[in-house]
Design a protein around this motif. Sequence first.
Motif, PDB file in Angstrom:
ATOM      1  N   ILE A  51      14.980 -41.007  54.276  1.00  0.00           N
ATOM      2  CA  ILE A  51      14.427 -39.708  54.664  1.00  0.00           C
ATOM      3  C   ILE A  51      13.373 -39.875  55.753  1.00  0.00           C
ATOM      4  N   ILE A  52      12.486 -40.836  55.574  1.00  0.00           N
ATOM      5  CA  ILE A  52      11.424 -41.062  56.561  1.00  0.00           C
ATOM      6  C   ILE A  52      12.021 -41.424  57.922  1.00  0.00           C
ATOM      7  N   VAL A  53      12.986 -42.331  57.928  1.00  0.00           N
ATOM      8  CA  VAL A  53      13.604 -42.739  59.196  1.00  0.00           C
ATOM      9  C   VAL A  53      14.327 -41.559  59.841  1.00  0.00           C
ATOM     10  N   THR A  54      14.985 -40.731  59.047  1.00  0.00           N
ATOM     11  CA  THR A  54      15.682 -39.563  59.587  1.00  0.00           C
ATOM     12  C   THR A  54      14.704 -38.557  60.184  1.00  0.00           C
ATOM     13  N   ILE A  55      13.614 -38.292  59.488  1.00  0.00           N
ATOM     14  CA  ILE A  55      12.617 -37.337  59.988  1.00  0.00           C
ATOM     15  C   ILE A  55      12.000 -37.858  61.284  1.00  0.00           C
ATOM     16  N   TRP A  56      11.648 -39.137  61.324  1.00  0.00           N
ATOM     17  CA  TRP A  56      11.110 -39.704  62.555  1.00  0.00           C
ATOM     18  C   TRP A  56      12.135 -39.678  63.676  1.00  0.00           C
ATOM     19  N   ASP A 116      25.375 -40.136  51.925  1.00  0.00           N
ATOM     20  CA  ASP A 116      24.294 -40.367  52.880  1.00  0.00           C
ATOM     21  C   ASP A 116      24.386 -39.422  54.071  1.00  0.00           C
ATOM     22  N   LEU A 117      25.590 -39.168  54.548  1.00  0.00           N
ATOM     23  CA  LEU A 117      25.759 -38.228  55.654  1.00  0.00           C
ATOM     24  C   LEU A 117      25.341 -36.819  55.253  1.00  0.00           C
ATOM     25  N   PHE A 118      25.673 -36.417  54.041  1.00  0.00           N
ATOM     26  CA  PHE A 118      25.243 -35.107  53.564  1.00  0.00           C
ATOM     27  C   PHE A 118      23.719 -35.034  53.447  1.00  0.00           C
ATOM     28  N   VAL A 119      23.109 -36.107  52.969  1.00  0.00           N
ATOM     29  CA  VAL A 119      21.646 -36.135  52.858  1.00  0.00           C
ATOM     30  C   VAL A 119      21.015 -36.000  54.236  1.00  0.00           C
ATOM     31  N   ILE A 120      21.539 -36.725  55.206  1.00  0.00           N
ATOM     32  CA  ILE A 120      20.995 -36.646  56.566  1.00  0.00           C
ATOM     33  C   ILE A 120      21.228 -35.254  57.155  1.00  0.00           C
ATOM     34  N   TYR A 121      22.385 -34.682  56.918  1.00  0.00           N
ATOM     35  CA  TYR A 121      22.669 -33.326  57.403  1.00  0.00           C
ATOM     36  C   TYR A 121      21.659 -32.337  56.846  1.00  0.00           C
ATOM     37  N   PHE A 122      21.393 -32.399  55.536  1.00  0.00           N
ATOM     38  CA  PHE A 122      20.439 -31.483  54.934  1.00  0.00           C
ATOM     39  C   PHE A 122      19.016 -31.765  55.401  1.00  0.00           C
ATOM     40  N   LEU A 123      18.682 -33.021  55.635  1.00  0.00           N
ATOM     41  CA  LEU A 123      17.353 -33.347  56.149  1.00  0.00           C
ATOM     42  C   LEU A 123      17.147 -32.794  57.549  1.00  0.00           C
ATOM     43  N   VAL A 124      18.162 -32.916  58.387  1.00  0.00           N
ATOM     44  CA  VAL A 124      18.049 -32.379  59.742  1.00  0.00           C
ATOM     45  C   VAL A 124      17.934 -30.861  59.699  1.00  0.00           C
ATOM     46  N   LEU A 125      18.709 -30.212  58.850  1.00  0.00           N
ATOM     47  CA  LEU A 125      18.585 -28.757  58.720  1.00  0.00           C
ATOM     48  C   LEU A 125      17.217 -28.356  58.182  1.00  0.00           C
ATOM     49  N   PHE A 126      16.721 -29.091  57.197  1.00  0.00           N
ATOM     50  CA  PHE A 126      15.406 -28.792  56.642  1.00  0.00           C
ATOM     51  C   PHE A 126      14.322 -29.010  57.690  1.00  0.00           C
ATOM     52  N   ILE A 156       7.173 -34.191  55.638  1.00  0.00           N
ATOM     53  CA  ILE A 156       6.866 -35.367  54.829  1.00  0.00           C
ATOM     54  C   ILE A 156       6.100 -34.972  53.579  1.00  0.00           C
ATOM     55  N   PHE A 157       5.124 -34.092  53.706  1.00  0.00           N
ATOM     56  CA  PHE A 157       4.361 -33.642  52.543  1.00  0.00           C
ATOM     57  C   PHE A 157       5.262 -32.941  51.534  1.00  0.00           C
ATOM     58  N   THR A 158       6.150 -32.089  52.006  1.00  0.00           N
ATOM     59  CA  THR A 158       7.075 -31.392  51.121  1.00  0.00           C
ATOM     60  C   THR A 158       8.012 -32.362  50.417  1.00  0.00           C
ATOM     61  N   LEU A 159       8.544 -33.324  51.152  1.00  0.00           N
ATOM     62  CA  LEU A 159       9.472 -34.274  50.551  1.00  0.00           C
ATOM     63  C   LEU A 159       8.775 -35.229  49.580  1.00  0.00           C
ATOM     64  N   ILE A 160       7.558 -35.633  49.891  1.00  0.00           N
ATOM     65  CA  ILE A 160       6.799 -36.455  48.942  1.00  0.00           C
ATOM     66  C   ILE A 160       6.556 -35.673  47.662  1.00  0.00           C
ATOM     67  N   THR A 161       6.226 -34.412  47.813  1.00  0.00           N
ATOM     68  CA  THR A 161       6.022 -33.560  46.640  1.00  0.00           C
ATOM     69  C   THR A 161       7.297 -33.445  45.827  1.00  0.00           C
ATOM     70  N   LEU A 162       8.428 -33.230  46.482  1.00  0.00           N
ATOM     71  CA  LEU A 162       9.701 -33.086  45.770  1.00  0.00           C
ATOM     72  C   LEU A 162      10.138 -34.380  45.093  1.00  0.00           C
ATOM     73  N   PHE A 163       9.870 -35.525  45.745  1.00  0.00           N
ATOM     74  CA  PHE A 163      10.333 -36.797  45.195  1.00  0.00           C
ATOM     75  C   PHE A 163       9.415 -37.377  44.138  1.00  0.00           C
ATOM     76  N   PHE A 164       8.114 -37.306  44.356  1.00  0.00           N
ATOM     77  CA  PHE A 164       7.225 -38.085  43.521  1.00  0.00           C
ATOM     78  C   PHE A 164       6.428 -37.285  42.487  1.00  0.00           C
ATOM     79  N   ILE A 165       6.133 -36.034  42.744  1.00  0.00           N
ATOM     80  CA  ILE A 165       5.357 -35.259  41.779  1.00  0.00           C
ATOM     81  C   ILE A 165       6.127 -35.014  40.474  1.00  0.00           C
ATOM     82  N   PRO A 166       7.435 -34.687  40.505  1.00  0.00           N
ATOM     83  CA  PRO A 166       8.127 -34.467  39.224  1.00  0.00           C
ATOM     84  C   PRO A 166       8.182 -35.718  38.343  1.00  0.00           C
ATOM     85  N   GLY A 167       8.039 -36.904  38.929  1.00  0.00           N
ATOM     86  CA  GLY A 167       8.093 -38.140  38.145  1.00  0.00           C
ATOM     87  C   GLY A 167       6.797 -38.467  37.437  1.00  0.00           C
ATOM     88  N   ILE A 168       5.735 -37.765  37.778  1.00  0.00           N
ATOM     89  CA  ILE A 168       4.424 -38.097  37.169  1.00  0.00           C
ATOM     90  C   ILE A 168       4.299 -37.507  35.796  1.00  0.00           C
TER      91      ILE A 168
END
Length: 168
Positions: A51-56, A116-126, A156-168
Amino acid sequence: MPKWTVFQLLTIIFLGLFIVGKQVFQQKITEFFSLINLGIQPAIVATFLTIIVTIWGCALLFYWQVQKGNQLFIHKVWRIMPALSGVLLLLSLIGFLILGMTVLSSVTPELHWLIDLFVIYFLVLFYLLVLSIVVRYGTSDLPANKITTSANIAVIFTLITLFFIPGI
């Protein structure tokens, strides 16, 4: 061909090679992240790095487009772009859910690159959605690099929130 176009093409090639390399070396990447013991599942760390590499990569594409001298964020399409990208993201999500319940429900490990292609597609759209919101509702006198930086921080802030906050 201008050097900025070459940089854009190289960025797209690098992103493609990164995804192919991630798929080819998936086992070794998982072993590496399990040895580090971050407290997070290795698959989540690998996905987050993707995700980070795609956003950059998206940010670099827009940055180099602005370096060409084009008035990219001045165009009239940015007035309706939040609605367009939001509707496209929603329709894509519905299509992905339908595919997930039918065709993609039996994806073999050899076809994980398709996910992975679907993930990148959704990341680019997001990213495009967030960027269009920043351009549309931000101040009109911001330089292009501040616009892309604001979009990067928001995504990045939104994705960190989505990935890591629910695991706490």
